[in-house]
Design a protein around this motif. Structure first.
Motif, PDB file in Angstrom:
ATOM      1  N   ASP A 100       0.818  -1.226   0.000  1.00  0.00           N
ATOM      2  CA  ASP A 100       0.000   0.000   0.000  1.00  0.00           C
ATOM      3  C   ASP A 100       0.841   1.259   0.000  1.00  0.00           C
ATOM      4  OD1 ASP A 100       1.013  -0.279   2.513  1.00  0.00           O
ATOM      5  OD2 ASP A 100      -0.916  -0.259   3.564  1.00  0.00           O
ATOM      6  N   ASN A 101       2.153   1.140   0.203  1.00  0.00           N
ATOM      7  CA  ASN A 101       3.022   2.324   0.132  1.00  0.00           C
ATOM      8  C   ASN A 101       3.386   2.676  -1.306  1.00  0.00           C
ATOM      9  OD1 ASN A 101       3.199   2.722   2.959  1.00  0.00           O
ATOM     10  ND2 ASN A 101       4.728   1.070   3.108  1.00  0.00           N
ATOM     11  N   ILE A 102       3.133   1.743  -2.242  1.00  0.00           N
ATOM     12  CA  ILE A 102       3.427   1.990  -3.654  1.00  0.00           C
ATOM     13  C   ILE A 102       2.217   2.698  -4.275  1.00  0.00           C
ATOM     14  CG2 ILE A 102       4.019   0.936  -5.861  1.00  0.00           C
ATOM     15  CD1 ILE A 102       6.198   0.672  -3.783  1.00  0.00           C
ATOM     16  N   LYS A 103       2.461   3.843  -4.823  1.00  0.00           N
ATOM     17  CA  LYS A 103       1.407   4.632  -5.472  1.00  0.00           C
ATOM     18  C   LYS A 103       1.685   4.657  -6.971  1.00  0.00           C
ATOM     19  CE  LYS A 103      -0.404   5.626  -1.504  1.00  0.00           C
ATOM     20  NZ  LYS A 103      -1.666   4.978  -1.096  1.00  0.00           N
ATOM     21  N   PHE A 104       0.664   4.317  -7.755  1.00  0.00           N
ATOM     22  CA  PHE A 104       0.814   4.321  -9.221  1.00  0.00           C
ATOM     23  C   PHE A 104      -0.536   4.655  -9.853  1.00  0.00           C
ATOM     24  CE2 PHE A 104      -0.140   0.116  -7.747  1.00  0.00           C
ATOM     25  CZ  PHE A 104      -1.116  -0.372  -8.604  1.00  0.00           C
ATOM     26  N   SER A 105      -0.488   4.991 -11.120  1.00  0.00           N
ATOM     27  CA  SER A 105      -1.696   5.445 -11.816  1.00  0.00           C
ATOM     28  C   SER A 105      -2.584   4.246 -12.163  1.00  0.00           C
ATOM     29  CB  SER A 105      -1.301   6.187 -13.092  1.00  0.00           C
ATOM     30  OG  SER A 105      -2.441   6.459 -13.869  1.00  0.00           O
ATOM     31  N   LYS A 106      -3.884   4.495 -12.190  1.00  0.00           N
ATOM     32  CA  LYS A 106      -4.810   3.430 -12.588  1.00  0.00           C
ATOM     33  C   LYS A 106      -4.724   3.155 -14.081  1.00  0.00           C
ATOM     34  CE  LYS A 106      -8.757   6.551 -13.234  1.00  0.00           C
ATOM     35  NZ  LYS A 106     -10.150   6.839 -12.839  1.00  0.00           N
ATOM     36  N   ASN A 107      -4.028   4.022 -14.811  1.00  0.00           N
ATOM     37  CA  ASN A 107      -3.795   3.818 -16.242  1.00  0.00           C
ATOM     38  C   ASN A 107      -2.491   3.052 -16.513  1.00  0.00           C
ATOM     39  OD1 ASN A 107      -6.155   5.264 -17.021  1.00  0.00           O
ATOM     40  ND2 ASN A 107      -5.061   7.197 -16.685  1.00  0.00           N
ATOM     41  N   SER A 108      -1.865   2.630 -15.452  1.00  0.00           N
ATOM     42  CA  SER A 108      -0.632   1.845 -15.618  1.00  0.00           C
ATOM     43  C   SER A 108      -0.968   0.498 -16.261  1.00  0.00           C
ATOM     44  CB  SER A 108       0.041   1.618 -14.268  1.00  0.00           C
ATOM     45  OG  SER A 108       0.413   2.852 -13.678  1.00  0.00           O
ATOM     46  N   THR A 109       0.050  -0.140 -16.814  1.00  0.00           N
ATOM     47  CA  THR A 109      -0.123  -1.423 -17.515  1.00  0.00           C
ATOM     48  C   THR A 109       0.522  -2.536 -16.706  1.00  0.00           C
ATOM     49  OG1 THR A 109      -0.075  -0.271 -19.645  1.00  0.00           O
ATOM     50  CG2 THR A 109       0.302  -2.671 -19.659  1.00  0.00           C
ATOM     51  N   ILE A 110      -0.167  -3.652 -16.614  1.00  0.00           N
ATOM     52  CA  ILE A 110       0.368  -4.847 -15.937  1.00  0.00           C
ATOM     53  C   ILE A 110       0.920  -5.773 -17.026  1.00  0.00           C
ATOM     54  CG2 ILE A 110      -0.106  -6.746 -14.371  1.00  0.00           C
ATOM     55  CD1 ILE A 110      -0.391  -3.927 -13.176  1.00  0.00           C
ATOM     56  N   ARG A 111       2.237  -5.954 -17.016  1.00  0.00           N
ATOM     57  CA  ARG A 111       2.899  -6.726 -18.075  1.00  0.00           C
ATOM     58  C   ARG A 111       3.262  -8.124 -17.559  1.00  0.00           C
ATOM     59  NH1 ARG A 111       7.959  -3.939 -20.676  1.00  0.00           N
ATOM     60  NH2 ARG A 111       6.274  -2.723 -21.638  1.00  0.00           N
ATOM     61  N   LEU A 112       2.911  -9.127 -18.348  1.00  0.00           N
ATOM     62  CA  LEU A 112       3.320 -10.510 -18.062  1.00  0.00           C
ATOM     63  C   LEU A 112       4.675 -10.743 -18.717  1.00  0.00           C
ATOM     64  CD1 LEU A 112       2.762 -13.422 -17.074  1.00  0.00           C
ATOM     65  CD2 LEU A 112       1.543 -13.810 -19.224  1.00  0.00           C
ATOM     66  N   TYR A 113       5.675 -11.118 -17.923  1.00  0.00           N
ATOM     67  CA  TYR A 113       7.024 -11.296 -18.491  1.00  0.00           C
ATOM     68  C   TYR A 113       7.741 -12.414 -17.726  1.00  0.00           C
ATOM     69  CZ  TYR A 113       9.341  -9.132 -14.465  1.00  0.00           C
ATOM     70  OH  TYR A 113       9.830  -8.866 -13.212  1.00  0.00           O
ATOM     71  N   LYS A 114       8.903 -12.782 -18.239  1.00  0.00           N
ATOM     72  CA  LYS A 114       9.736 -13.834 -17.618  1.00  0.00           C
ATOM     73  C   LYS A 114      11.009 -13.184 -17.108  1.00  0.00           C
ATOM     74  CE  LYS A 114      11.424 -18.540 -18.443  1.00  0.00           C
ATOM     75  NZ  LYS A 114      10.534 -19.087 -17.426  1.00  0.00           N
ATOM     76  N   PRO A 115      11.220 -13.156 -15.782  1.00  0.00           N
ATOM     77  CA  PRO A 115      12.386 -12.458 -15.219  1.00  0.00           C
ATOM     78  C   PRO A 115      13.729 -13.054 -15.654  1.00  0.00           C
ATOM     79  CG  PRO A 115      10.757 -12.911 -13.511  1.00  0.00           C
ATOM     80  CD  PRO A 115      10.346 -13.670 -14.717  1.00  0.00           C
ATOM     81  N   GLN A 150      -3.630  10.086 -11.700  1.00  0.00           N
ATOM     82  CA  GLN A 150      -4.865   9.372 -11.381  1.00  0.00           C
ATOM     83  C   GLN A 150      -4.497   8.050 -10.679  1.00  0.00           C
ATOM     84  OE1 GLN A 150      -7.392   9.000 -14.851  1.00  0.00           O
ATOM     85  NE2 GLN A 150      -6.908  11.090 -15.558  1.00  0.00           N
ATOM     86  N   TYR A 151      -4.318   8.158  -9.397  1.00  0.00           N
ATOM     87  CA  TYR A 151      -3.818   7.005  -8.638  1.00  0.00           C
ATOM     88  C   TYR A 151      -4.853   5.887  -8.575  1.00  0.00           C
ATOM     89  CZ  TYR A 151      -0.108  10.156  -7.175  1.00  0.00           C
ATOM     90  OH  TYR A 151       0.943  11.026  -7.180  1.00  0.00           O
ATOM     91  N   ALA A 152      -4.336   4.686  -8.684  1.00  0.00           N
ATOM     92  CA  ALA A 152      -5.190   3.503  -8.592  1.00  0.00           C
ATOM     93  C   ALA A 152      -5.607   3.277  -7.154  1.00  0.00           C
ATOM     94  CB  ALA A 152      -4.437   2.282  -9.124  1.00  0.00           C
ATOM     95  N   LYS A 153      -6.816   2.735  -6.995  1.00  0.00           N
ATOM     96  CA  LYS A 153      -7.345   2.453  -5.672  1.00  0.00           C
ATOM     97  C   LYS A 153      -7.526   0.946  -5.496  1.00  0.00           C
ATOM     98  CE  LYS A 153      -9.895   6.831  -5.496  1.00  0.00           C
ATOM     99  NZ  LYS A 153     -11.240   7.453  -5.341  1.00  0.00           N
ATOM    100  N   ASN A 154      -7.656   0.543  -4.258  1.00  0.00           N
ATOM    101  CA  ASN A 154      -7.850  -0.856  -3.933  1.00  0.00           C
ATOM    102  C   ASN A 154      -9.080  -1.402  -4.663  1.00  0.00           C
ATOM    103  OD1 ASN A 154      -7.605  -3.354  -2.633  1.00  0.00           O
ATOM    104  ND2 ASN A 154      -8.884  -2.707  -0.920  1.00  0.00           N
ATOM    105  N   GLY A 155      -8.900  -2.495  -5.426  1.00  0.00           N
ATOM    106  CA  GLY A 155      -9.992  -3.117  -6.170  1.00  0.00           C
ATOM    107  C   GLY A 155     -10.091  -2.665  -7.599  1.00  0.00           C
ATOM    108  N   ASP A 156      -9.242  -1.733  -8.082  1.00  0.00           N
ATOM    109  CA  ASP A 156      -9.305  -1.272  -9.457  1.00  0.00           C
ATOM    110  C   ASP A 156      -8.877  -2.379 -10.416  1.00  0.00           C
ATOM    111  OD1 ASP A 156     -10.222   1.146  -8.718  1.00  0.00           O
ATOM    112  OD2 ASP A 156      -8.323   2.233  -8.973  1.00  0.00           O
ATOM    113  N   PHE A 157      -9.430  -2.308 -11.651  1.00  0.00           N
ATOM    114  CA  PHE A 157      -9.070  -3.223 -12.720  1.00  0.00           C
ATOM    115  C   PHE A 157      -8.089  -2.517 -13.634  1.00  0.00           C
ATOM    116  CE2 PHE A 157      -9.506  -5.175 -16.841  1.00  0.00           C
ATOM    117  CZ  PHE A 157      -9.531  -6.536 -16.554  1.00  0.00           C
TER     118      PHE A 157
END
Length: 317
Positions: free
Chosen positions: A84-99, A116-123
């Protein structure tokens, strides 16, 4: 205040249930003590597992909480937690990758440059790292090719094995098994024969072993006696004696002492030889003229005398 046994037992049960629930959820990747925010995204296929990492610039900040397949949309819905200390936009992208090459797939948060910070439960929208799908497809293609080659090899092996089994010639498996069976029967008969011989000669074998045991004990006693006899000292004394004998023989060889002179003095040898010759002549004369040496008279008659040549000497008295 004194706590009763019933209250203590109830507290222990409650604590046990709490630990069980906490441990069960922890093993599933859920920590009920954390207050991390939960977010959602979806993909066309599932390439993740529960507890897969969620990272920001390669640093873990959360993990996958749950994976559910939506039958209606045909997509895989993924819920994940983020600190919850990480703040990021709700328009951010979740990328699937291989480390890494040996690592499991993970999710990365690609920040959007807005407030536009994302909130708990956002898609949040998602994407797949370029090349990951191709790699997965290629792997399945290679697996299919290898599997086809393996099946062909297995089919060829089975055909050859079937031919070997059905072959009735001398080189066939049936003939080999028959010969092996005959060999095993012969070995079995030989074993029976050996067992019979051993059974019949059980007493003799036991006697031989007893004799061998007795011989071993005797050898042990003999070895002990030789050890106690100090054989090395006896050998040293024998060597000293042989040295003295060698010295004595050397002195005899050099003509020293009575024995040396006896063996080395020619005069003594000649004298002994002359004495022996005279003794021989004397014995010969005693045989021929015994009257010269033996005189016997019953009436005390005076014996006759003879000269050196054996002639009688007349007595003038």
């Amino acid at each position: 205040m004194k706590i009763s046994k019933e209250i203590k037992a109830a507290l222990i049960v409650i604590l046990g249930v709490f630990l069980f629930v906490f441990g069960f959820n922890y093993l599933k990747g859920n920590n009920i003590l954390e207050n991390d925010d939960v977010y959602y995204t979806e993909f066309d296929y599932n390439a993740l597992s529960k507890s897969s990492s969620v990272t920001v610039k390669g640093n873990p900040v959360g993990k996958v909480k749950d994976i559910v397949y939506d039958i209606n949309s045909g997509k895989t819905r993924v819920s994940f937690t983020v600190d919850d200390n990480i703040k990021f936009s709700k328009n951010s992208t979740i990328r699937l990758y291989k480390p890494g090459l040996m690592d499991n797939n993970a999710l990365a948060i690609i920040f959007a440059n807005d407030n536009q910070y994302a909130k708990n439960g956002d898609f949040l929208k998602s994407e797949v790292e370029q090349g990951l799908v191709d790699k997965l497809t290629g792997n399945f293609s290679e697996l299919s090719t290898d599997l086809d080659s393996t099946l062909k090899s297995a089919d060829t092996l089975l055909i050859n094995l079937n031919g070997l089994v059905t072959d009735t010639s001398e080189n066939g498996l049936k003939n080999t098994i028959a010969e092996l069976n005959s060999t095993l029967k012969s070995f079995k008969n030989l074993s029976y024969s050996i067992n019979g011989v051993v059974s019949k000669n059980d007493e003799n074998i036991a006697q031989v072993l007893q004799n061998f045991k007795q011989i071993s004990e005797d050898l042990t006693v003999l070895t002990t006696d030789l050890k106690e006899a100090q054989l090395s000292k006896s050998i040293e004394k024998l060597e000293g004696t042989l040295t003295n004998v060698n010295a004595l023989l050397a002195s005899v060889e050099n003509g020293e002492g009575s024995l040396g002179k006896l063996l080395k003095d020619d005069k003594l040898y000649n004298n002994l030889e002359g004495a022996a010759l005279q003794m021989e002549q004397l014995l010969q004369d005693m045989k021929l003229n015994p009257k010269r040496y033996v005189h016997f008279s019953l009436f005390g008659k005076k014996p006759k005398r003879y000269d050196a040549e054996g002639n009688e000497i007349e007595d003038n008295n």
